[in-house]
Design an enzyme around this catalytic site. Structure first.
Site, mmCIF file in Angstrom:
data_model
loop_
_atom_site.group_PDB
_atom_site.id
_atom_site.type_symbol
_atom_site.label_atom_id
_atom_site.label_comp_id
_atom_site.label_asym_id
_atom_site.label_seq_id
_atom_site.Cartn_x
_atom_site.Cartn_y
_atom_site.Cartn_z
ATOM 1 N N ASP A 41 0.879 -1.295 0.030
ATOM 2 C CA ASP A 41 -0.067 -0.135 0.078
ATOM 3 C C ASP A 41 0.792 1.402 -0.015
ATOM 4 O O ASP A 41 2.021 1.177 0.545
ATOM 5 C CB ASP A 41 -0.984 -0.123 1.258
ATOM 6 C CG ASP A 41 -2.160 0.931 0.911
ATOM 7 O OD1 ASP A 41 -2.032 1.917 0.889
ATOM 8 O OD2 ASP A 41 -3.209 0.480 1.102
ATOM 9 N N VAL A 67 1.377 0.869 -6.650
ATOM 10 C CA VAL A 67 1.383 -0.159 -7.679
ATOM 11 C C VAL A 67 1.814 0.162 -8.979
ATOM 12 O O VAL A 67 1.806 -0.477 -9.977
ATOM 13 C CB VAL A 67 0.088 -0.795 -7.687
ATOM 14 C CG1 VAL A 67 -0.421 -1.492 -6.456
ATOM 15 C CG2 VAL A 67 -1.138 0.131 -8.002
ATOM 16 N N ASN A 109 0.801 -4.058 -13.904
ATOM 17 C CA ASN A 109 1.838 -4.492 -12.940
ATOM 18 C C ASN A 109 1.868 -5.615 -12.159
ATOM 19 O O ASN A 109 2.514 -6.539 -12.205
ATOM 20 C CB ASN A 109 2.601 -3.513 -12.313
ATOM 21 C CG ASN A 109 3.261 -2.134 -12.906
ATOM 22 O OD1 ASN A 109 3.593 -2.257 -13.874
ATOM 23 N ND2 ASN A 109 3.411 -0.885 -12.400
ATOM 24 N N TYR A 155 -12.372 6.994 -12.465
ATOM 25 C CA TYR A 155 -12.585 5.606 -11.603
ATOM 26 C C TYR A 155 -13.296 4.576 -12.515
ATOM 27 O O TYR A 155 -12.798 3.521 -12.502
ATOM 28 C CB TYR A 155 -13.408 5.874 -10.535
ATOM 29 C CG TYR A 155 -13.529 4.859 -9.294
ATOM 30 C CD1 TYR A 155 -12.519 4.406 -8.998
ATOM 31 C CD2 TYR A 155 -14.923 4.211 -9.174
ATOM 32 C CE1 TYR A 155 -12.583 3.422 -7.926
ATOM 33 C CE2 TYR A 155 -15.021 3.419 -8.467
ATOM 34 C CZ TYR A 155 -13.818 2.895 -7.576
ATOM 35 O OH TYR A 155 -14.155 1.589 -6.871
#
Length: 346
Positions: A41, A67, A109, A155
């Protein structure tokens, strides 16, 4: 309900976004099942406080990283859960480009990492991919009604792209990828200021502030308690055969925003009243999952009714607001529990 398939076999599991609201509950549940858990995180919207008590568990490791950067994990991985993305409008609209790239580059990733480790992958998608739906309730074969250039697109479209990456990886045979479409979820560990409807109403009521309802309040949402959602995620991950299709996870009980506000007012001793503000752009009018697929494939359905879940959530907020107030009086507070006024969603 059927037992979780494969749970408790001591797997090595990476949870991206594991310090967030849902991710922290998932980490705890996986540890209780006897798994080794690596939490990744960047703390953009997650919090170390959500992991309190986990850091002393020898099976738990915290990795602070975004990430969007290349990810390297030295030990073998069995499962990867991707919950790494801001999920409330106030958070994902604060840096919309990073939000989009978290869903696209970040998911890419993590899929590469899953391919290298031959790990089963679960993508936390969202009911937002249905946009402001023209079909009700929403089934997984509905393609949605999304404004791809609006303020919520970072989003909505980011998650749609993440789903495409997952299913392309599955079709290419590189990753065993599964996709859960998560509907409105609530419970402990929600941030005070994240702008989601349940946390907004509870914090406003506990602070004796007006409960802000956007629009008429007749728009509907379906609220799933976090422990039910986590159970569904684990069942989907542990299913022996990949469903090959997205799976809705949410509570099919449908409530208007006004009904939720009145439920909160009935359970908090408060001087708060309901006030109305203009509806934000592209705010969905109706939201309710069809969970036929989850029942058939996972043996899953929610167990915690809204009234019970609200009592648990209110108790958690009451306790933590008291701690926050004490910290502010002593000058130690780092948080400002001011409510965002954006959207009644997620």
């Amino acid at each position: 309900m059927a037992k979780r398939n494969g749970a408790g076999r001591g797997k090595v599991i990476l949870v991206a976004g594991g310090a967030g609201f849902v991710g922290s509950h998932l980490c705890s549940a996986l540890l209780r099942d006897g798994n080794r858990v690596i939490c990744l995180d960047n703390y953009l919207t997650g919090s170390p406080a959500n992991l309190s008590g986990l850091e002393t568990n020898p099976l738990f490791t915290m990795v602070e990283q975004d990430v969007c950067d290349e990810i390297e994990i030295d030990e073998p991985l069995d499962h990867i859960y991707n919950l790494a993305c801001p999920a409330s409008p106030s958070s994902y609209q604060a840096d919309p480009i990073h939000t989009m790239m978290t869903s696209v580059t970040g998911t890419g990733n993590l899929l590469k990492l899953a391919a290298r480790h031959r790990a089963t992958f679960l993508q936390a998608s969202t009911s937002e991919i249905y946009g402001d739906p023209k079909e009700h309730p929403q089934q997984e074969d509905y393609w949605g009604h999304v404004n791809c250039t609006g303020p919520r697109a970072c989003y909505d479209e980011g998650k749609r792209a993440a789903e495409a990456l997952c299913f392309d990886s599955l079709r290419a045979g590189t990753v065993d990828a599964r996709v859960a479409r998560i509907f409105n979820t609530y419970g402990p560990h929600m941030r005070f200021n994240d702008g989601r409807i349940v946390s907004n109403f509870i914090v406003q009521a506990l602070n004796n502030e007006p409960l802000t309802v956007y629009g008429s309040g007749e728009q509907t949402r379906s609220f799933c308690y976090v422990s039910d959602l986590v159970d569904g995620l684990i069942r989907l991950m542990n299913r022996r055969q990949n469903p090959g299709v997205p799976v809705n996870l949410g509570n099919p009980g449908e409530f208007t925003v006004i009904e939720l506000a009145e439920l909160v007012l009935s359970r908090v001793r408060t001087a708060s009243v309901i006030v109305h503000e203009p509806l934000p752009p592209d705010d969905p009018q109706r939201r309710r999952p069809d969970i036929t697929r989850a029942r058939a494939l996972l043996g899953w359905e929610p167990q915690v009714p809204l009234q019970e879940g609200l009592l648990r959530t209110i108790a958690w907020f009451r306790q933590n607001l008291a701690v926050e107030r004490a910290a502010r009086r002593s000058g130690r507070s780092r948080r400002q529990p001011q409510l965002a006024t954006l959207s009644q969603d997620l």
